[in-house]
Each structure stands twice: as C-alpha cells, then as structure tokens.
Design a protein around this motif. Sequence first.
Motif, PDB file in Angstrom:
ATOM      1  N   UNK A 133       0.825  -1.175  -0.013  1.00 48.37           N
ATOM      2  CA  UNK A 133       0.099  -0.098  -0.166  1.00 48.37           C
ATOM      3  C   UNK A 133       0.927   1.202   0.089  1.00 48.37           C
ATOM      4  N   UNK A 134       0.603   2.231  -0.772  1.00 49.20           N
ATOM      5  CA  UNK A 134       1.343   3.543  -0.869  1.00 49.20           C
ATOM      6  C   UNK A 134       0.332   4.632  -0.662  1.00 49.20           C
ATOM      7  N   UNK A 135       1.003   5.820  -0.182  1.00 47.75           N
ATOM      8  CA  UNK A 135       0.109   7.222  -0.349  1.00 47.75           C
ATOM      9  C   UNK A 135       0.310   7.416  -1.559  1.00 47.75           C
ATOM     10  N   UNK A 136      -0.052   8.842  -1.758  1.00 51.51           N
ATOM     11  CA  UNK A 136      -0.083   9.299  -3.124  1.00 51.51           C
ATOM     12  C   UNK A 136       1.122  10.122  -3.303  1.00 51.51           C
ATOM     13  N   UNK A 137       1.791  10.283  -2.340  1.00 52.53           N
ATOM     14  CA  UNK A 137       3.314  10.750  -2.673  1.00 52.53           C
ATOM     15  C   UNK A 137       4.228   9.846  -2.991  1.00 52.53           C
ATOM     16  N   UNK A 138       3.921   8.535  -2.842  1.00 50.74           N
ATOM     17  CA  UNK A 138       4.667   7.476  -2.945  1.00 50.74           C
ATOM     18  C   UNK A 138       5.421   6.680  -1.620  1.00 50.74           C
TER      19      UNK A 138
END
Length: 259
Positions: A133-138
């Motif tokens: 799982x990633x956040x939108x900033x990578x």
Amino acid sequence: MSDEDISLDEKRVYADREGATTAFLATGAGVARVEVSADIVGEFALRERCTARDVVADDGRLAVATTEDVLVGTGEGFEATGFGPADAVGYHNGLLAAGEGRLARYEDGWETLAHVGDVRAIDGDMVAAADGIYRLDGTHVGLDAVDDVTTAGGPLAATATGLYYLANGWMTALEGAFRVVDSDGGRAHAATADALYEREAVDGEWAEIELPVEEAVAGVAYADATYVVTESGTFLANAGDGWRHRSLGLPAVAGVAVP
C-alpha cells in the motif's frame, strides 16, 4: 457555461434516472451501462468499445482506465484525457490515474505525483500495488501483494494472504487470498476467488454470504441496493430481499461503479 468550458475532472455523467440507478462496468469489450431498479436488473448496453481495466465514480463523475488512455464520462459519451495506458483510476482532490509505473493527478493536464509499479487499485489517498500500500506521494505504508483497497469508513486492503484493516498498523480481519474489497462507510464486502464476505453492521464481524451463482466476484458497488458483478459478466443486486441476477454476456469484467 458550455461543456467545453468544464475541466475534464469536473465533467459528470448524471447517470441516474427517476426510479432507477445506472451502473457502469469495466469489461474486456468496453464500458457497459446497466439500468437497475431496486434489485431488478434491466436494460444494458455497451457505451464505449475499448479494453477497460478499471472504473470509478464519485459525485456524478465517472472515469475509466483502459489499455489506451484514461476516459472520463460526459453527458454524450466518453472523452480521452491524454494519460496513456492505465491500470487504475480514482478520485481524491481531482482525478487520479496509474499506469506504466506512474501515478498522476489531472490539473489542467497530468501532473506526476509518484512512481509506483504494478498498481491494482486507487481509493481515496491510498494505492494498492503488487508490493504493498502506498500514499499518493509514493510513501510505502505496509503490506505486500495487494489487489484492492478501500478507504471509506476506515482503510481495508485485500491481499494474497488476507483481508486487513488499518488500526495500530495493519491488522488481520480474515485469512485467505482476497482480490476485491469495497465499502461505502457503512456496508463493506470482500471477496476471494470463490467466496464473498460481508461485514455485519452491528458487531463488525465478517461473515460469508451465499450468492446464487458460483462465479468469481470482480467488483462491488453501492446505491439504494448492493451491487455485485462477476468476472464472467453476471450482475447481481440485493435491495434487502435477497439477490437477483442477470447474465450480461460481457467478457473479462474488471469492476463496477455507480455515479
């Protein structure tokens, strides 16, 4: 204001008619539109020929990830955005898309947010990918082999080893090879290749539910009823009195969305 004056990520399909709900399916033959009244599956038609990999809806807006481009729904049909081949789409402070290792947001053109490979799904500010799982900033925020994620009502992740929820870290909700998960903040469902589970509203426990067809679930969506679509093209609806279903004869169904 004309339709041409509206930015691509603001265009809306305004799909629902009085007394009916419109669902859109991403399939190997293209984008299909299905009319549903309560739990009665009515007319359906192929609206755009393409190879669709993902479909997402938010506040009347509709976006589709295809092997050629990201498309957005309009009152007249679908419009290309110039992203290129995409694997997943989402909405969070604008239109999001992932494909060929790039995660981007549309703001008067596509702006790259991060580089994430093998993305399977986007929901809210979370991205499900082959390595977690990633956040939108990578930023990587845990897990591995994630096929799907939902954030409404609290993050849930469907992975090759189990269904997880985010609390003090990722906690196991169910064991198994999960491929689909969705929630509207109240209702929640998750599926393996051969079973569908529902989270009980009262105690939050998960229980397997029986469907009238033995087909792998490709996606779940919500409106007045709960909608399930299978990979082989069966559309199911449950408005509280059990499941009704109809075979649509569409190949390689990848997901369902209700604007």
